[in-house]
Write an enzyme that holds these catalytic residues in place. Sequence first.
Site, short mmCIF file in Angstrom:
data_model
loop_
_atom_site.label_atom_id
_atom_site.label_comp_id
_atom_site.label_asym_id
_atom_site.label_seq_id
_atom_site.Cartn_x
_atom_site.Cartn_y
_atom_site.Cartn_z
CG ASP A 25 -1.92 -1.13 1.20
OD1 ASP A 25 -1.96 -1.77 0.14
OD2 ASP A 25 -2.04 -1.77 2.34
CG HIS A 43 -2.76 -5.38 2.88
ND1 HIS A 43 -2.25 -4.56 2.02
CD2 HIS A 43 -2.67 -6.72 2.34
CE1 HIS A 43 -1.72 -5.12 0.91
NE2 HIS A 43 -2.06 -6.35 0.95
#
Length: 318
Positions: free
Chosen positions: A150, A177
């Site tokens: 990310d 996530h």
Amino acid sequence: MVKVAVLRAAGGIGQPLALLIKTNPFVSELSLYDVVNTPGVAADLSHINTKSKVTGWVKDAQLDQALQGADIVVIPAGVPRKPGMTRDDLFNINAGIVKTLATGIAKNCPKAFVAIISNPVNSTVPIAAETLKAHGVYDPKRLFGVTLLDVVRAATFVSEIKGTDPEKTNVAVIGGHSGPTIVPILSGTGLSFTQEQREALVKRIQYGGDEVVKAKDGTGSATLSMAYAGYRFVNALIAAGFQGKKGVVECAYVDSDWAKEHGVDFFAAPVELGPEGVAKYLPLPALDDYEKELFKAAITDLKGNIAKGESRITGKVH
């Protein structure tokens, strides 16, 4: 020197991840485990002229041998996402895999740093934690959910819009996530964005995996970029944990008192790494009003994700 074990090393993430780790001069042994094909992957990598010795292990019978004496264990094991599949859809299959591998870690290398990539990370990390607790070897400072993809995506996407150097563009990404649990702190970049740009960036960072799944047209998910992110995190663990480097900071999904103060057991945030794993839980970046709303939504989803993972091992329904 460091022994690194990669579990599911013959898979789409495992092979490029193992290749990248083979290039680190501080890795003395690279132990590769999977249910099939690992000896071939090990033989191929062993021809690369770097110092690390490569071994390949297959099936449950050789898991103990693969893990014995490992300093770092990286777990990209599990089935990949397919079109229309969310990270939560993967839970039932990948939960059992992570439990088995965490049991092997508890028996063979309980002091290893454990970096979990297996989706859904928000739930698989709690599964590993509860499994390690059941064996009496849980150390919250040594268990990490790898959320660096990310961070990598955020830097890439921001640099595309703002024309900055992607390798020098830093965007903290906190939360978890998956989807709305991913909270990019764009206000902390020192760059200016219109609200339209911010909303588009947040959505793209949160759902970047879907972009890859669609582009691969049913043939896979984000394997190469995830392998890079996993390698970057392994390098950080080696630098801080075994080379003695100071000030090594990365975002990771960890068990912390700070998280518990906000009603969850795990949360992705910047941590400083050291010889014992987490050396320091760093304060969260300042959030503006827009990011505070994203944060609230992330906490709500994380509570359910974490409870789902924990109950898989404990049987307790939260």
